[in-house]
Motif scaffolding. Structure first.
Motif, short mmCIF file in Angstrom:
data_model
loop_
_atom_site.label_atom_id
_atom_site.label_comp_id
_atom_site.label_asym_id
_atom_site.label_seq_id
_atom_site.Cartn_x
_atom_site.Cartn_y
_atom_site.Cartn_z
N ARG A 1 1.79 -17.19 24.64
CA ARG A 1 2.53 -16.70 23.48
C ARG A 1 1.63 -15.81 22.64
O ARG A 1 0.86 -16.31 21.82
CB ARG A 1 3.05 -17.86 22.64
N PRO A 2 1.71 -14.49 22.83
CA PRO A 2 0.84 -13.61 22.04
C PRO A 2 1.16 -13.70 20.55
O PRO A 2 2.32 -13.79 20.15
CB PRO A 2 1.16 -12.22 22.57
N VAL A 3 0.12 -13.66 19.76
CA VAL A 3 0.27 -13.57 18.32
C VAL A 3 0.42 -12.11 17.93
O VAL A 3 1.15 -11.76 17.02
CB VAL A 3 -0.97 -14.19 17.62
N ASP B 1 -0.98 -4.78 21.13
CA ASP B 1 -0.75 -3.34 21.13
C ASP B 1 -1.46 -2.78 22.36
O ASP B 1 -1.92 -3.55 23.20
CB ASP B 1 -1.19 -2.68 19.81
N LYS B 2 -1.56 -1.47 22.48
CA LYS B 2 -2.15 -0.92 23.71
C LYS B 2 -3.66 -1.11 23.80
O LYS B 2 -4.25 -0.89 24.85
CB LYS B 2 -1.79 0.56 23.87
N HIS B 3 -4.30 -1.57 22.69
CA HIS B 3 -5.75 -1.77 22.70
C HIS B 3 -6.18 -3.22 22.52
O HIS B 3 -7.34 -3.55 22.78
CB HIS B 3 -6.40 -0.95 21.58
N LEU B 4 -5.28 -4.08 22.04
CA LEU B 4 -5.68 -5.42 21.67
C LEU B 4 -4.60 -6.44 21.99
O LEU B 4 -3.41 -6.18 21.77
CB LEU B 4 -5.98 -5.48 20.16
N LEU B 5 -5.04 -7.59 22.48
CA LEU B 5 -4.16 -8.74 22.70
C LEU B 5 -4.77 -9.94 21.99
O LEU B 5 -5.94 -10.27 22.21
CB LEU B 5 -4.01 -9.04 24.19
N VAL B 6 -3.99 -10.57 21.11
CA VAL B 6 -4.42 -11.77 20.40
C VAL B 6 -3.50 -12.90 20.85
O VAL B 6 -2.28 -12.80 20.71
CB VAL B 6 -4.33 -11.60 18.88
N THR B 7 -4.09 -13.95 21.41
CA THR B 7 -3.31 -15.10 21.86
C THR B 7 -3.86 -16.37 21.22
O THR B 7 -5.01 -16.41 20.76
CB THR B 7 -3.37 -15.24 23.40
N SER C 1 -3.06 -12.01 11.98
CA SER C 1 -3.24 -13.00 13.05
C SER C 1 -4.18 -14.10 12.61
O SER C 1 -3.97 -15.28 12.92
CB SER C 1 -3.81 -12.32 14.31
N LEU C 2 -5.21 -13.74 11.88
CA LEU C 2 -6.15 -14.73 11.38
C LEU C 2 -5.48 -15.69 10.40
O LEU C 2 -5.78 -16.88 10.38
CB LEU C 2 -7.35 -14.05 10.73
N HIS C 3 -4.53 -15.19 9.63
CA HIS C 3 -3.79 -16.07 8.72
C HIS C 3 -3.00 -17.12 9.49
O HIS C 3 -2.81 -18.23 9.00
CB HIS C 3 -2.89 -15.26 7.80
N VAL C 4 -2.57 -16.79 10.71
CA VAL C 4 -1.88 -17.77 11.56
C VAL C 4 -2.84 -18.94 11.85
O VAL C 4 -2.48 -20.10 11.73
CB VAL C 4 -1.41 -17.12 12.88
N ALA C 5 -4.07 -18.59 12.22
CA ALA C 5 -5.05 -19.63 12.55
C ALA C 5 -5.47 -20.42 11.32
O ALA C 5 -5.73 -21.61 11.41
CB ALA C 5 -6.27 -18.99 13.21
N ASP D 1 -11.04 -26.53 11.51
CA ASP D 1 -11.83 -25.31 11.65
C ASP D 1 -11.29 -24.47 12.80
O ASP D 1 -11.38 -24.89 13.96
CB ASP D 1 -13.30 -25.65 11.93
N PRO D 2 -10.72 -23.30 12.52
CA PRO D 2 -10.22 -22.46 13.61
C PRO D 2 -11.37 -21.85 14.41
O PRO D 2 -12.40 -21.47 13.86
CB PRO D 2 -9.41 -21.38 12.90
N HIS D 3 -11.17 -21.80 15.71
CA HIS D 3 -12.14 -21.22 16.65
C HIS D 3 -11.61 -19.87 17.11
O HIS D 3 -10.43 -19.76 17.46
CB HIS D 3 -12.31 -22.12 17.87
N LEU D 4 -12.47 -18.87 17.11
CA LEU D 4 -12.09 -17.55 17.61
C LEU D 4 -12.93 -17.23 18.83
O LEU D 4 -14.16 -17.21 18.76
CB LEU D 4 -12.32 -16.48 16.54
#
Length: 125
Positions: A13-15, A18-24, A49-53, A59-62
């Motif tokens: 489920r992508p958060v 775009d054509k340069h970046l994928l955040v999941t 996206s960071l606000h989602v985490a 503690d959110p992990h990236l």
């Protein structure tokens, strides 16, 4: 290897994409995986996206091990997100490319209590 450390059961489920970046999303540990390039064209989406985490406790992990480029707007999004954390929470950065580690250390941002340059590879979690 950091990439193997992250469970991907909810990563389908992508958060953001775009054509340069994928955040999941990742669920073990909880957080986000960034793959591709962060620049001025998508840094606002990165911040969102960071606000989602950050909306969840703990503690959110990236996972940044698949990040091939990040300009200062992307770095600022990470730093600003860490600055918003309260009550001893931390933003844990895994797989941060060496050049980004250098920028964070040179600017003093790596010394922020809420921003952790994690090199544990998951072993400590």
């Amino acid at each position: 290897m950091v990439q193997d450390f992250y469970a991907t059961s909810i990563a389908a489920r992508p958060v953001y994409a775009d054509k340069h970046l994928l955040v999941t999303r990742t669920d073990n540990p909880f957080g986000l995986r960034f793959a591709g390039e962060i620049d001025l064209t998508n840094s606002d989406a990165v911040a969102q996206s960071l606000h989602v985490a950050l909306a969840y406790a703990g503690d959110p992990h990236l996972d940044l091990s698949r990040l091939s480029f990040c300009d200062i707007s992307g770095i600022r999004a990470l730093v600003d997100a860490a600055g918003e954390l309260r009550d001893g929470r931390r933003l844990l950065l895994h797989g941060l490319p060496a050049n980004l580690q250098t920028v964070l250390r040179a600017t003093g941002w790596a010394d922020m209590p809420a921003l952790v340059l994690c090199s544990c590879g998951g072993d400590a979690l």
